[in-house]
Design an enzyme around this catalytic site. Sequence first.
Site, PDB file in Angstrom:
ATOM      1  N   SER A  11      -8.894  28.528 -20.015  1.00 26.71           N
ATOM      2  CA  SER A  11      -7.753  28.046 -19.005  1.00 26.71           C
ATOM      3  C   SER A  11      -7.877  28.103 -17.811  1.00 26.71           C
ATOM      4  CB  SER A  11      -6.451  28.580 -19.842  1.00 26.71           C
ATOM      5  OG  SER A  11      -5.677  28.782 -18.684  1.00 26.71           O
ATOM      6  N   GLY A  12      -7.595  27.170 -16.805  1.00 27.10           N
ATOM      7  CA  GLY A  12      -7.656  27.252 -15.403  1.00 27.10           C
ATOM      8  C   GLY A  12      -6.849  28.482 -14.984  1.00 27.10           C
ATOM      9  N   LEU A  13      -5.460  28.181 -15.589  1.00 28.46           N
ATOM     10  CA  LEU A  13      -4.486  29.181 -15.158  1.00 28.46           C
ATOM     11  C   LEU A  13      -4.959  30.558 -15.233  1.00 28.46           C
ATOM     12  CD1 LEU A  13      -1.435  29.846 -14.375  1.00 28.46           C
ATOM     13  CD2 LEU A  13      -0.840  29.574 -16.475  1.00 28.46           C
ATOM     14  N   ASP A  35      -4.058  29.393  -9.410  1.00 27.58           N
ATOM     15  CA  ASP A  35      -4.579  27.839  -9.882  1.00 27.58           C
ATOM     16  C   ASP A  35      -4.509  26.713  -8.962  1.00 27.58           C
ATOM     17  OD1 ASP A  35      -5.364  26.466 -12.086  1.00 27.58           O
ATOM     18  OD2 ASP A  35      -3.463  26.279 -13.011  1.00 27.58           O
ATOM     19  N   ASP A  64     -10.975  23.753 -19.340  1.00 27.71           N
ATOM     20  CA  ASP A  64      -9.975  23.359 -18.388  1.00 27.71           C
ATOM     21  C   ASP A  64     -10.580  22.857 -17.199  1.00 27.71           C
ATOM     22  OD1 ASP A  64      -8.116  22.557 -16.634  1.00 27.71           O
ATOM     23  OD2 ASP A  64      -6.837  24.427 -17.330  1.00 27.71           O
ATOM     24  N   ASP A  70      -9.851  21.047 -14.851  1.00 35.25           N
ATOM     25  CA  ASP A  70      -8.904  20.783 -13.478  1.00 35.25           C
ATOM     26  C   ASP A  70      -9.008  19.509 -13.431  1.00 35.25           C
ATOM     27  OD1 ASP A  70      -7.835  23.220 -13.638  1.00 35.25           O
ATOM     28  OD2 ASP A  70      -8.999  23.918 -11.677  1.00 35.25           O
ATOM     29  N   GLU A 114      -7.872  16.422 -15.341  1.00 39.67           N
ATOM     30  CA  GLU A 114      -6.682  16.026 -15.354  1.00 39.67           C
ATOM     31  C   GLU A 114      -6.444  14.967 -14.241  1.00 39.67           C
ATOM     32  OE1 GLU A 114      -5.351  19.974 -15.071  1.00 39.67           O
ATOM     33  OE2 GLU A 114      -4.349  19.486 -13.166  1.00 39.67           O
ATOM     34  N   LYS A 152      -6.044  20.883  -7.063  1.00 40.29           N
ATOM     35  CA  LYS A 152      -4.970  20.914  -7.762  1.00 40.29           C
ATOM     36  C   LYS A 152      -3.927  21.864  -7.841  1.00 40.29           C
ATOM     37  CE  LYS A 152      -4.198  22.710 -11.097  1.00 40.29           C
ATOM     38  NZ  LYS A 152      -4.754  23.223 -12.434  1.00 40.29           N
ATOM     39  N   ASN A 170      -0.940  24.029 -10.508  1.00 37.78           N
ATOM     40  CA  ASN A 170      -0.548  24.086 -11.805  1.00 37.78           C
ATOM     41  C   ASN A 170       0.520  23.306 -12.170  1.00 37.78           C
ATOM     42  OD1 ASN A 170       1.241  25.632 -14.181  1.00 37.78           O
ATOM     43  ND2 ASN A 170      -0.946  26.162 -14.294  1.00 37.78           N
ATOM     44  N   SER A 171       0.464  22.494 -13.214  1.00 38.22           N
ATOM     45  CA  SER A 171       1.779  21.818 -13.553  1.00 38.22           C
ATOM     46  C   SER A 171       3.093  22.117 -13.623  1.00 38.22           C
ATOM     47  CB  SER A 171       1.436  21.080 -14.825  1.00 38.22           C
ATOM     48  OG  SER A 171      -0.091  20.851 -15.008  1.00 38.22           O
ATOM     49  N   ARG A 217      -6.768  14.123 -19.416  1.00 41.28           N
ATOM     50  CA  ARG A 217      -5.370  14.761 -19.423  1.00 41.28           C
ATOM     51  C   ARG A 217      -4.376  13.875 -18.497  1.00 41.28           C
ATOM     52  NH1 ARG A 217      -4.075  20.899 -18.004  1.00 41.28           N
ATOM     53  NH2 ARG A 217      -2.413  21.007 -16.673  1.00 41.28           N
ATOM     54  N   HIS A 258       0.645  15.978 -20.936  1.00 42.96           N
ATOM     55  CA  HIS A 258       1.224  17.385 -20.586  1.00 42.96           C
ATOM     56  C   HIS A 258       2.545  17.046 -20.341  1.00 42.96           C
ATOM     57  CE1 HIS A 258       1.173  21.306 -20.165  1.00 42.96           C
ATOM     58  NE2 HIS A 258       0.732  21.629 -18.838  1.00 42.96           N
TER      59      HIS A 258
HETATM   60  C1  SPV Z   1      -3.918  25.736 -17.930  1.00 43.48           C
HETATM   61  O1  SPV Z   1      -4.213  26.731 -19.073  1.00 43.48           O
HETATM   62  O2  SPV Z   1      -4.775  26.054 -17.213  1.00 43.48           O
HETATM   63  C2  SPV Z   1      -3.561  24.435 -18.070  1.00 43.48           C
HETATM   64  C3  SPV Z   1      -2.275  24.346 -19.055  1.00 43.48           C
HETATM   65  O3  SPV Z   1      -4.098  23.539 -17.439  1.00 43.48           O
HETATM   66  S1  SPV Z   1      -1.130  24.519 -17.712  1.00 43.48           S
HETATM   67  O4  SPV Z   1      -0.919  25.717 -17.233  1.00 43.48           O
HETATM   68  O5  SPV Z   1       0.045  24.301 -18.745  1.00 43.48           O
HETATM   69  O6  SPV Z   1      -1.060  23.591 -16.797  1.00 43.48           O
HETATM   70 MG    MG Z   2      -5.218  24.057 -15.850  1.00 43.43          MG
END
Ligand code: SPV
Ligand code: MG
Length: 538
Positions: free
Chosen positions: A49-51, A61, A88, A90, A117, A123, A125-126, A162, A193
């Site tokens: 995971s990027g986060l 992130d 991930d 990004d 994505e 980017k 974080n969403s 994504r 997402h």
């Molecule tokens: C991540 O886990 O980094 C994701 C999912 O991309 S989210 O954090 O929901 O964007």
């Molecule tokens: Mg991410």
Amino acid sequence: MNEKLAPLKKTTQLKQMLTTPGLNFICEAHNGISARIVEETGFKGIWASGLTISGSLGVRDNNEASWTQVLELVEFMSDATSIPILLDGDTGYGNFNNLRRLVSKLESRQVAGVCIEDKLFPKTNSFIEGEKQSLADLDEFCGKIKAGKDTQKDDDFAIVARTEAFIVGAGLKEALRRAEAYRQAGADAILVHSKKHMPDDIEAFMKEWANRHPIVVVPTTYYSTPTRRFEELDISLVIWANQILRSAVTAMRKSAEDIFASSSIKTQEDKIAPVAEIFRLQGAKELQQAEDKYLPGGADCKAIILAASRGEALGELTEERPKAMLPVNGKPIIDAYVNELRALNIGDISVVRGYKKEWLSSPSYRSYDNDRYDETGELYSLYQAREELHGNVIVSYGDCLFRSHILRDLLESPAMATVIVDAEQGGNGRSKDMAFCSRPYSNDFLNHNIELERLERNDSLASANGEWTGLLMLSAQSSPIARQLLEEMAGQDDFEKLGVPDLINRLKEHHPIRVIYTKGGWININDMNDFIAAGHWQ
Ligand code: SPV
Ligand code: MG
């Protein structure tokens, strides 16, 4: 034909998770150790995971960690595991050209796939002000997908596209338009997402999508959705995207607070993973075996472990097996001790066995037998292994375990002979080997010149300085003297009743014996109370 099937490539495993009917799950990890834990738990795949990778690095992130830093991290994760990793990625860290380079670097590190994505670099974080974020140009993003697919050498490497259409508030129609375009551009699956607390976006999407292509979801915000619902919706892959890091944060904070508040680590020991578990997760055992195989020699020291007695005081527990086989934390005490010695590079180990000797046999040690174990003492056992008394030798018992620093102190002792004495033990009424030393224990660290005066088996010696732990180290100069004394003592009428302290007391007449004090840090299983107490040993 009974040919063993080679395990599937990581890429093929991930591809199958995406393309074969049925719901699959992958779980977040953010470094080598968490990846290994996720695999050991039973997950079939890992979400890098990027986060959580950026979070574990203490940065945002927002592509603050560079793509090569992420690559390096995911390489550790890949090396630590055998299940597929979906990175991930990004936005792909730039345009189509950056993605091409990323794909080839990921393939070379056995990462099974990448998710990109449709947002802009750098980017965000969403879940942080999603409405203010912009989507990538659709054609530009499709070109990126195509470039990635054209770059991969392994047909099964997965590119998951994504769409953030719901995140930026562009709605269902845009989500569907983009998902279809990405499918046509060659994406192996589409991650849709949503940041809603209910799976509304996903439900609406799946209805229109009508199973056209594998769909991946990340239910971080709609976490209460029953998993069955994802199955009904024909989702292919669910990503549990950040719970492992979040649980670690809670645990780390609790531990740090407790340690800070108490200025001690005492309260932690029973609550946290033992250091041995960290070693296990790191694969320390494999290195030990490789060292045995590839390094010349080993430590310049051998060990003799006396493990012939039954341990009558343990009653039924030792009816079937010798006390050296009693489990401490699920592992026979002698195995734990042998592992400890091996970890210190002491591979030349001899065990003197007697009662139920068939239990004590292992490729990790040589065995000697004292078949008269029920009528003889420890010295008689040592006598059976007397040919090992040359060079540096540690003599000890098979029903003890020591913290490794104690064994290390012993190994580093330059003295002719050294014993470890516990300044805190004694006084519980049973017979122990009490030590009289040239100086009592003191808190200063200059405890270097303390000599043993004598050992006496009697617990009521209030004037003693402590209890001998059963650990004796003989140097190369001392061990032939000890052997010679042992041979002489074998001629005594009472030889069969003598213990190792009798030898130590004799040895003392030939050269000084150094005392190293400890306070605890070892266990010795003599009776039921010891056995129960040993359950707390980690
Ligand atoms: C991540 O886990 O980094 C994701 C999912 O991309 S989210 O954090 O929901 O964007
Ligand atoms: Mg991410």
